[in-house]
Design a protein around this motif. Structure first.
Motif, PDB file in Angstrom:
ATOM      1  N   THR A 111      30.612  30.639  24.269  1.00  0.00           N
ATOM      2  CA  THR A 111      31.535  31.126  25.279  1.00  0.00           C
ATOM      3  C   THR A 111      30.747  31.800  26.391  1.00  0.00           C
ATOM      4  O   THR A 111      29.902  32.647  26.122  1.00  0.00           O
ATOM      5  N   LEU A 112      31.030  31.428  27.609  1.00  0.00           N
ATOM      6  CA  LEU A 112      30.415  32.042  28.777  1.00  0.00           C
ATOM      7  C   LEU A 112      31.528  32.553  29.678  1.00  0.00           C
ATOM      8  O   LEU A 112      32.461  31.819  30.006  1.00  0.00           O
ATOM      9  N   ILE A 113      31.439  33.841  30.060  1.00  0.00           N
ATOM     10  CA  ILE A 113      32.448  34.471  30.907  1.00  0.00           C
ATOM     11  C   ILE A 113      31.741  35.150  32.064  1.00  0.00           C
ATOM     12  O   ILE A 113      30.734  35.826  31.875  1.00  0.00           O
ATOM     13  N   TRP A 114      32.278  34.979  33.287  1.00  0.00           N
ATOM     14  CA  TRP A 114      31.686  35.611  34.458  1.00  0.00           C
ATOM     15  C   TRP A 114      32.781  35.937  35.461  1.00  0.00           C
ATOM     16  O   TRP A 114      33.886  35.423  35.397  1.00  0.00           O
ATOM     17  N   SER A 115      32.438  36.813  36.392  1.00  0.00           N
ATOM     18  CA  SER A 115      33.387  37.160  37.449  1.00  0.00           C
ATOM     19  C   SER A 115      32.760  36.877  38.800  1.00  0.00           C
ATOM     20  O   SER A 115      31.541  36.809  38.934  1.00  0.00           O
ATOM     21  N   ASP A 116      33.615  36.685  39.792  1.00  0.00           N
ATOM     22  CA  ASP A 116      33.102  36.593  41.152  1.00  0.00           C
ATOM     23  C   ASP A 116      33.313  37.950  41.820  1.00  0.00           C
ATOM     24  O   ASP A 116      34.150  38.741  41.422  1.00  0.00           O
ATOM     25  N   TYR A 117      32.506  38.211  42.811  1.00  0.00           N
ATOM     26  CA  TYR A 117      32.494  39.498  43.498  1.00  0.00           C
ATOM     27  C   TYR A 117      32.924  39.225  44.924  1.00  0.00           C
ATOM     28  O   TYR A 117      32.155  38.768  45.744  1.00  0.00           O
ATOM     29  N   ASN A 118      34.189  39.456  45.183  1.00  0.00           N
ATOM     30  CA  ASN A 118      34.703  39.117  46.498  1.00  0.00           C
ATOM     31  C   ASN A 118      35.624  40.220  46.970  1.00  0.00           C
ATOM     32  O   ASN A 118      36.378  40.784  46.191  1.00  0.00           O
ATOM     33  N   THR A 119      35.576  40.512  48.257  1.00  0.00           N
ATOM     34  CA  THR A 119      36.444  41.560  48.788  1.00  0.00           C
ATOM     35  C   THR A 119      37.267  41.103  49.974  1.00  0.00           C
ATOM     36  O   THR A 119      38.210  41.758  50.342  1.00  0.00           O
ATOM     37  N   ALA A 120      36.915  40.009  50.591  1.00  0.00           N
ATOM     38  CA  ALA A 120      37.566  39.682  51.859  1.00  0.00           C
ATOM     39  C   ALA A 120      38.392  38.400  51.844  1.00  0.00           C
ATOM     40  O   ALA A 120      39.476  38.362  52.410  1.00  0.00           O
ATOM     41  N   VAL A 121      37.914  37.356  51.219  1.00  0.00           N
ATOM     42  CA  VAL A 121      38.537  36.051  51.367  1.00  0.00           C
ATOM     43  C   VAL A 121      39.704  35.844  50.395  1.00  0.00           C
ATOM     44  O   VAL A 121      40.777  35.409  50.783  1.00  0.00           O
ATOM     45  N   TYR A 122      39.503  36.138  49.142  1.00  0.00           N
ATOM     46  CA  TYR A 122      40.559  35.941  48.153  1.00  0.00           C
ATOM     47  C   TYR A 122      40.391  36.947  47.023  1.00  0.00           C
ATOM     48  O   TYR A 122      39.401  37.658  46.947  1.00  0.00           O
ATOM     49  N   ASN A 123      41.355  37.010  46.145  1.00  0.00           N
ATOM     50  CA  ASN A 123      41.309  37.942  45.019  1.00  0.00           C
ATOM     51  C   ASN A 123      40.217  37.548  44.045  1.00  0.00           C
ATOM     52  O   ASN A 123      40.100  36.383  43.658  1.00  0.00           O
ATOM     53  N   SER A 124      39.421  38.527  43.621  1.00  0.00           N
ATOM     54  CA  SER A 124      38.381  38.272  42.622  1.00  0.00           C
ATOM     55  C   SER A 124      39.003  37.733  41.348  1.00  0.00           C
ATOM     56  O   SER A 124      40.136  38.048  41.011  1.00  0.00           O
ATOM     57  N   ARG A 125      38.215  36.932  40.643  1.00  0.00           N
ATOM     58  CA  ARG A 125      38.683  36.310  39.402  1.00  0.00           C
ATOM     59  C   ARG A 125      37.619  36.427  38.314  1.00  0.00           C
ATOM     60  O   ARG A 125      36.451  36.596  38.607  1.00  0.00           O
ATOM     61  N   VAL A 126      38.074  36.276  37.072  1.00  0.00           N
ATOM     62  CA  VAL A 126      37.175  36.185  35.915  1.00  0.00           C
ATOM     63  C   VAL A 126      37.370  34.791  35.334  1.00  0.00           C
ATOM     64  O   VAL A 126      38.501  34.334  35.146  1.00  0.00           O
ATOM     65  N   TRP A 127      36.245  34.126  35.057  1.00  0.00           N
ATOM     66  CA  TRP A 127      36.236  32.728  34.622  1.00  0.00           C
ATOM     67  C   TRP A 127      35.641  32.597  33.222  1.00  0.00           C
ATOM     68  O   TRP A 127      34.817  33.411  32.815  1.00  0.00           O
ATOM     69  N   MET A 128      36.020  31.516  32.521  1.00  0.00           N
ATOM     70  CA  MET A 128      35.515  31.283  31.169  1.00  0.00           C
ATOM     71  C   MET A 128      35.314  29.790  30.927  1.00  0.00           C
ATOM     72  O   MET A 128      36.102  28.962  31.385  1.00  0.00           O
ATOM     73  N   THR A 129      34.245  29.479  30.192  1.00  0.00           N
ATOM     74  CA  THR A 129      34.058  28.132  29.664  1.00  0.00           C
ATOM     75  C   THR A 129      33.649  28.262  28.197  1.00  0.00           C
ATOM     76  O   THR A 129      32.928  29.186  27.825  1.00  0.00           O
ATOM     77  N   GLN A 130      34.126  27.350  27.392  1.00  0.00           N
ATOM     78  CA  GLN A 130      33.760  27.327  25.975  1.00  0.00           C
ATOM     79  C   GLN A 130      33.090  26.006  25.597  1.00  0.00           C
ATOM     80  O   GLN A 130      32.827  25.751  24.434  1.00  0.00           O
ATOM     81  N   ASP A 131      32.821  25.179  26.615  1.00  0.00           N
ATOM     82  CA  ASP A 131      32.220  23.877  26.343  1.00  0.00           C
ATOM     83  C   ASP A 131      31.065  23.574  27.321  1.00  0.00           C
ATOM     84  O   ASP A 131      30.947  22.462  27.815  1.00  0.00           O
ATOM     85  N   ARG A 132      30.274  24.604  27.587  1.00  0.00           N
ATOM     86  CA  ARG A 132      29.094  24.471  28.463  1.00  0.00           C
ATOM     87  C   ARG A 132      29.443  24.002  29.872  1.00  0.00           C
ATOM     88  O   ARG A 132      28.702  23.266  30.501  1.00  0.00           O
ATOM     89  N   GLY A 133      30.595  24.402  30.377  1.00  0.00           N
ATOM     90  CA  GLY A 133      30.962  24.129  31.752  1.00  0.00           C
ATOM     91  C   GLY A 133      31.730  22.845  32.007  1.00  0.00           C
ATOM     92  O   GLY A 133      32.072  22.549  33.145  1.00  0.00           O
ATOM     93  N   LYS A 134      32.026  22.098  30.956  1.00  0.00           N
ATOM     94  CA  LYS A 134      32.816  20.874  31.166  1.00  0.00           C
ATOM     95  C   LYS A 134      34.205  21.226  31.672  1.00  0.00           C
ATOM     96  O   LYS A 134      34.755  20.534  32.525  1.00  0.00           O
ATOM     97  N   THR A 135      34.786  22.284  31.106  1.00  0.00           N
ATOM     98  CA  THR A 135      36.061  22.800  31.607  1.00  0.00           C
ATOM     99  C   THR A 135      35.889  24.289  31.867  1.00  0.00           C
ATOM    100  O   THR A 135      35.268  25.008  31.088  1.00  0.00           O
ATOM    101  N   ILE A 136      36.436  24.723  32.982  1.00  0.00           N
ATOM    102  CA  ILE A 136      36.370  26.128  33.381  1.00  0.00           C
ATOM    103  C   ILE A 136      37.784  26.582  33.683  1.00  0.00           C
ATOM    104  O   ILE A 136      38.537  25.873  34.359  1.00  0.00           O
ATOM    105  N   LYS A 137      38.149  27.754  33.158  1.00  0.00           N
ATOM    106  CA  LYS A 137      39.486  28.246  33.469  1.00  0.00           C
ATOM    107  C   LYS A 137      39.423  29.702  33.908  1.00  0.00           C
ATOM    108  O   LYS A 137      38.563  30.470  33.473  1.00  0.00           O
ATOM    109  N   CYS A 138      40.353  30.050  34.779  1.00  0.00           N
ATOM    110  CA  CYS A 138      40.499  31.416  35.254  1.00  0.00           C
ATOM    111  C   CYS A 138      41.271  32.192  34.183  1.00  0.00           C
ATOM    112  O   CYS A 138      42.372  31.789  33.794  1.00  0.00           O
ATOM    113  N   ILE A 139      40.695  33.289  33.698  1.00  0.00           N
ATOM    114  CA  ILE A 139      41.371  34.071  32.660  1.00  0.00           C
ATOM    115  C   ILE A 139      41.934  35.384  33.190  1.00  0.00           C
ATOM    116  O   ILE A 139      42.740  36.015  32.528  1.00  0.00           O
ATOM    117  N   LEU A 140      41.492  35.792  34.396  1.00  0.00           N
ATOM    118  CA  LEU A 140      42.027  37.006  35.002  1.00  0.00           C
ATOM    119  C   LEU A 140      41.927  36.871  36.512  1.00  0.00           C
ATOM    120  O   LEU A 140      40.871  36.522  37.029  1.00  0.00           O
TER     121      LEU A 140
END
Length: 167
Positions: A1-30
């Motif tokens: 499992t790999l989880i990361w967030s983006d650091y953004n303040t101006a363009v869009y709302n920051s999100r937290v992302w997750m993949t459980q299959d080495r990046g084949k599928t990525i989903k927004c979890i927050l």
């Protein structure tokens, strides 16, 4: 499992992302300003600082904020049955002004960004991870800065070199 967030303040709302299959599928979890905590309120901060997933406990720690009303620690518990996280937001409070956070065994370590906050210290602190859910960080430090430098990250390498990075 790999989880990361983006650091953004101006363009869009920051999100937290997750993949459980080495990046084949990525989903927004927050999604900032959209995802609700257990209390039913939307999580609302400027941006996310750090994510750390405790694989053993299936617990995600997300540090966030920059200002008084945004200094929160988000704790997500993952359910393998539903394949979803349930989030709890602690704060807002100055003690949650944390840059980086990680867990090793029963301890949680956190890099504090407490510059100029009375009674709180900048540096590398630690506590028992079970205490975090109650908001109890204790007052234990591996390094406490006397000049109130704001810190953001900590790294240790295999040669036992330790680096604490300023903000």
């Amino acid at each position: 499992t790999l989880i990361w967030s983006d650091y953004n303040t101006a363009v869009y709302n920051s999100r937290v992302w997750m993949t459980q299959d080495r990046g084949k599928t990525i989903k927004c979890i927050l999604k900032n300003k959209v995802t609700q905590s257990e209390s039913g309120e939307a999580i609302n901060v400027r941006h996310f600082h750090c994510t750390f997933f405790d694989e053993k406990e299936q617990t995600l720690y997300i540090t966030a904020g920059d200002y008084d009303y945004e200094n929160i620690l988000i704790i997500g518990n993952y359910s393998k049955e539903s394949e979803k996280f349930t989030f709890k937001a602690l704060g807002p409070e100055d003690k949650y002004k944390i840059g980086m956070m990680f867990v090793k065994d029963e301890l949680a370590f956190f890099v504090t960004d407490y510059a100029d906050l009375e009674g709180l210290y900048s540096g590398l602190g630690y506590c028992y991870k079970d205490n975090i859910k109650e908001g109890d960080f204790g007052n234990h430090y591996l390094y406490k800065d006397k000049d109130d430098t704001a810190f953001l990250a900590y790294y240790a390498d295999s040669n036992n070199n330790h680096i604490l990075l300023g903000d």
